[in-house]
Scaffold this motif. Structure first.
Motif, mmCIF file in Angstrom:
data_model
loop_
_atom_site.group_PDB
_atom_site.id
_atom_site.type_symbol
_atom_site.label_atom_id
_atom_site.label_comp_id
_atom_site.label_asym_id
_atom_site.label_seq_id
_atom_site.Cartn_x
_atom_site.Cartn_y
_atom_site.Cartn_z
ATOM 1 N N LYS A 44 0.810 -1.215 0.000
ATOM 2 C CA LYS A 44 0.000 0.000 0.000
ATOM 3 C C LYS A 44 0.842 1.264 0.000
ATOM 4 O O LYS A 44 0.307 2.355 -0.103
ATOM 5 N N SER A 45 2.146 1.139 0.115
ATOM 6 C CA SER A 45 3.030 2.293 0.179
ATOM 7 C C SER A 45 2.890 3.129 -1.089
ATOM 8 O O SER A 45 2.907 2.625 -2.216
ATOM 9 N N LEU A 46 2.758 4.433 -0.900
ATOM 10 C CA LEU A 46 2.589 5.332 -2.052
ATOM 11 C C LEU A 46 3.837 5.395 -2.921
ATOM 12 O O LEU A 46 3.738 5.524 -4.146
ATOM 13 N N ASP A 47 5.007 5.292 -2.306
ATOM 14 C CA ASP A 47 6.241 5.291 -3.090
ATOM 15 C C ASP A 47 6.282 4.074 -4.017
ATOM 16 O O ASP A 47 6.664 4.185 -5.185
ATOM 17 N N ARG A 48 5.875 2.911 -3.510
ATOM 18 C CA ARG A 48 5.866 1.708 -4.338
ATOM 19 C C ARG A 48 4.841 1.825 -5.453
ATOM 20 O O ARG A 48 5.106 1.456 -6.600
ATOM 21 N N ILE A 49 3.668 2.350 -5.133
ATOM 22 C CA ILE A 49 2.620 2.506 -6.150
ATOM 23 C C ILE A 49 3.104 3.459 -7.243
ATOM 24 O O ILE A 49 2.898 3.201 -8.440
ATOM 25 N N GLU A 50 3.760 4.540 -6.857
ATOM 26 C CA GLU A 50 4.293 5.486 -7.841
ATOM 27 C C GLU A 50 5.361 4.825 -8.712
ATOM 28 O O GLU A 50 5.381 4.998 -9.937
ATOM 29 N N LYS A 51 6.221 4.026 -8.098
ATOM 30 C CA LYS A 51 7.277 3.349 -8.856
ATOM 31 C C LYS A 51 6.681 2.358 -9.861
ATOM 32 O O LYS A 51 7.112 2.292 -11.012
ATOM 33 N N VAL A 52 5.669 1.586 -9.432
ATOM 34 C CA VAL A 52 5.019 0.631 -10.335
ATOM 35 C C VAL A 52 4.324 1.372 -11.473
ATOM 36 O O VAL A 52 4.374 0.951 -12.634
ATOM 37 N N ALA A 53 3.672 2.484 -11.152
ATOM 38 C CA ALA A 53 2.955 3.245 -12.180
ATOM 39 C C ALA A 53 3.917 3.813 -13.224
ATOM 40 O O ALA A 53 3.616 3.799 -14.422
ATOM 41 N N THR A 54 5.068 4.288 -12.798
ATOM 42 C CA THR A 54 5.999 4.885 -13.762
ATOM 43 C C THR A 54 6.785 3.828 -14.531
ATOM 44 O O THR A 54 7.026 3.983 -15.726
ATOM 45 N N THR A 55 7.179 2.738 -13.866
ATOM 46 C CA THR A 55 8.028 1.755 -14.555
ATOM 47 C C THR A 55 7.216 0.737 -15.350
ATOM 48 O O THR A 55 7.512 0.460 -16.501
ATOM 49 N N GLN A 56 6.184 0.162 -14.756
ATOM 50 C CA GLN A 56 5.463 -0.923 -15.417
ATOM 51 C C GLN A 56 4.308 -0.435 -16.280
ATOM 52 O O GLN A 56 4.003 -1.030 -17.299
ATOM 53 N N MET A 57 3.658 0.635 -15.886
ATOM 54 C CA MET A 57 2.482 1.090 -16.615
ATOM 55 C C MET A 57 2.771 2.247 -17.567
ATOM 56 O O MET A 57 1.900 2.653 -18.316
ATOM 57 N N GLY A 58 3.958 2.792 -17.514
ATOM 58 C CA GLY A 58 4.349 3.845 -18.434
ATOM 59 C C GLY A 58 3.724 5.200 -18.115
ATOM 60 O O GLY A 58 3.685 6.077 -18.979
#
Length: 173
Positions: free
Chosen positions: A99-113
């Motif tokens: 649920k960490s916002l930093d992790r969600i941001e990282k996944v959104a930028t790296t995996q989802m473009g």
């Protein structure tokens, strides 16, 4: 009740009460004969006693074994509960990490473009020329053509492009 007999000196008179005769007869007739129990009865009673003792010991042993088994099950249950609590804590930590916002941001930028929003900046600009107002009744088509060099709108657009270029670093050589 026994009456005392009177014996007078020199008299033949001796009183024998009726009770005394009855008492002597009872003594003679109350002779008890001890009977021995039959050997079969002794054997049956002995076997019954041994059987009762055997089943009492067997039931005692069963109860002790059952109690030991139940105590073992309780200890296994406590161990399982402790293991599940540790696993529950690990899962809570994993949920918090996911649920960490930093992790969600990282996944959104790296995996989802996705790209990060640069943010909105508001600029305060002073108008250098006077604004000509158009009556509200006129539409856009009815607006009179104005000289682009003299309008305040051109000054605003120029100032905005200048500030944006400074912020974005375009003006830097």
């Amino acid at each position: 009740m026994i009456l005392a007999t009177k014996r007078a000196v020199g008299s033949d008179y001796a009183y024998q009460p009726y009770y005394r005769e009855k008492f002597e007869q009872q003594k003679q007739t109350k002779v008890r004969i001890k009977k021995r129990p039959s050997p079969l009865l002794v054997v049956v009673l002995g076997i019954s006693l041994i059987g009762i003792m055997f089943f009492t010991g067997l039931s005692y042993t069963y109860l002790k074994a059952r109690i030991a088994h139940l105590n073992w099950q309780i200890s296994q249950g406590k161990k399982d509960i402790a293991a599940m609590q540790v696993q529950n804590e690990k899962l809570k930590l994993e949920i918090a990490r996911l649920k960490s916002l930093d992790r969600i941001e990282k996944v959104a930028t790296t995996q989802m473009g996705m790209i990060k929003n640069p943010g909105v900046e508001y600029l305060a600009i002073k108008a250098t020329t006077t604004n000509t107002s158009v009556p509200a009744s006129q539409t856009v088509r009815e607006m009179p053509a104005q000289n682009p060099a003299n309008t305040s709108q051109d000054g605003i657009i120029t100032a905005i492009t200048k500030v944006i270029s400074e912020k974005a670093g375009i003006g830097k050589g």
